[in-house]
Write a protein that holds these residues in place. Sequence first.
Motif, PDB file in Angstrom:
ATOM      1  N   GLN A 176       0.855  -1.183   0.000  1.00 56.74           N
ATOM      2  CA  GLN A 176       0.000   0.000   0.000  1.00 56.74           C
ATOM      3  C   GLN A 176       0.895   1.238   0.000  1.00 56.74           C
ATOM      4  O   GLN A 176       2.099   1.158   0.263  1.00 56.74           O
ATOM      5  N   GLY A 177       0.293   2.382  -0.279  1.00 58.56           N
ATOM      6  CA  GLY A 177       1.051   3.617  -0.265  1.00 58.56           C
ATOM      7  C   GLY A 177       1.523   3.990   1.123  1.00 58.56           C
ATOM      8  O   GLY A 177       0.894   3.651   2.127  1.00 58.56           O
ATOM      9  N   ARG A 178       2.674   4.662   1.185  1.00 58.23           N
ATOM     10  CA  ARG A 178       3.240   5.214   2.418  1.00 58.23           C
ATOM     11  C   ARG A 178       3.630   4.136   3.427  1.00 58.23           C
ATOM     12  O   ARG A 178       3.645   4.369   4.632  1.00 58.23           O
TER      13      ARG A 178
END
Length: 441
Positions: free
Chosen positions: A229-231
């Motif tokens: 996932q992002g971040r």
Amino acid sequence: MAAASLTLPYPSSSSSAASSSSSSSSASSLFSRCSFVHRRFDSRSRVHAPNTAKCDLSEPLKNVNGKPIVPILNERTLPKFLETARMEKTVNRNSTRLKLFSGTANPSLSQGFVGSAFFCIKFKFPIILTLLLNGCYTPKKMLNEIAWYMGLELGKIKIKRFADGEIYVQLQESVRGSDVYLVQPTCPPANENLMELLIMIDACRRASAKTITAVIPYFGYARADRKTQGRESIAAKLVANLITEAGAHRVLACDLHSGQSMGYFDIPVDHVYAQPVILDYLASKTVSSKDLVVVSPDVGGVARARSFAKKLSDAPLAIVDKRRQGHNVAEVMNLIGDVKGKVAVMMDDMIDTAGTIAKGAALLHEEGAREVYACCTHAVFSPPAIERLSSGLFQEVIITNTIPIAEKNYFPQLTVLSVANLLGETIWRVHDDCSVSSIFQ
């Protein structure tokens, strides 16, 4: 070819170990190996092939709090999977440049040492190996097995905690110009163990060790090897950087969660597999190869399960299709393959909360599997793993001792296999510039 399996009966306080009875086992020639089995509750002798190997023991087996201490095979009686793969070049056992030490990451749970004094393996040469002393089957026991196999004596290292929790490390002997092997699984508590490993590496570097090899039976943070996932962080790469920057020249790891983790290190990585040890034990089971099926508990483990099935009499493969809804939460959706009336062997690299493998086993029983065996290298056993594994879904849960197992985590179906021979032989080969991959061919 009949399989050779080492069997050691549960020792009693009044008598030494006796050899167990023999029976034939149908398995491929790949199973003619030796292993050690540590059972907590089962005192029955293990069924094995007629050509059973025996330990060359200098003294009878002893009991400590009801748990057997099983010495490792020495150089004269190598496990066959090591003996047959040995190179023509004789490994030098008289090196004067190798030492072995052991470290501790959790003093409150450690066993086998007094105060801050630390037990280590000292070779007649400078190499250092460090193990975490923690739990019921402590790394000290594993360390003793490695020392027995390698024919080495224990060295000394001092590790203590300050009042604020900071870690202090001092080597109790010179390692100048030595090849140092620090054996430390970064198992729970992962951060404590990892920090201790980094400080030990730094201590060896500042003590002018020639080379420093971090022997990590279980590599923590290995599951954080990519961004889903992002971040998100990639903690496996961060830990690899920390070990490298601390001063390690090489890493020896056992059954990494994913092969790409080797690429995160900017130093050489020797990746060893516990498959031969588990295969040897399964070969001692009187189960027809026609009744076996190897099951991958998820799609991500298909390659591992396929490799395992090929060596297990080329058994058929089944796959449990699951969809994970959150961290440590898994939902089984479907089964790919036929397991009706068969003995299912579920193979994974680790068992954490046992949610995935327990739900997979329940599905296998629903689909008509006769028996279900769970096999893994790393037994993390986070709650509620023990409740799930001991609920009756599994005929047997087979693990290795890459992670020390606390006494509270033992249950009747649990079998612990020792990888001390494997690690000891790999250390020798790395030290003598011999092939490591030939062990698994």
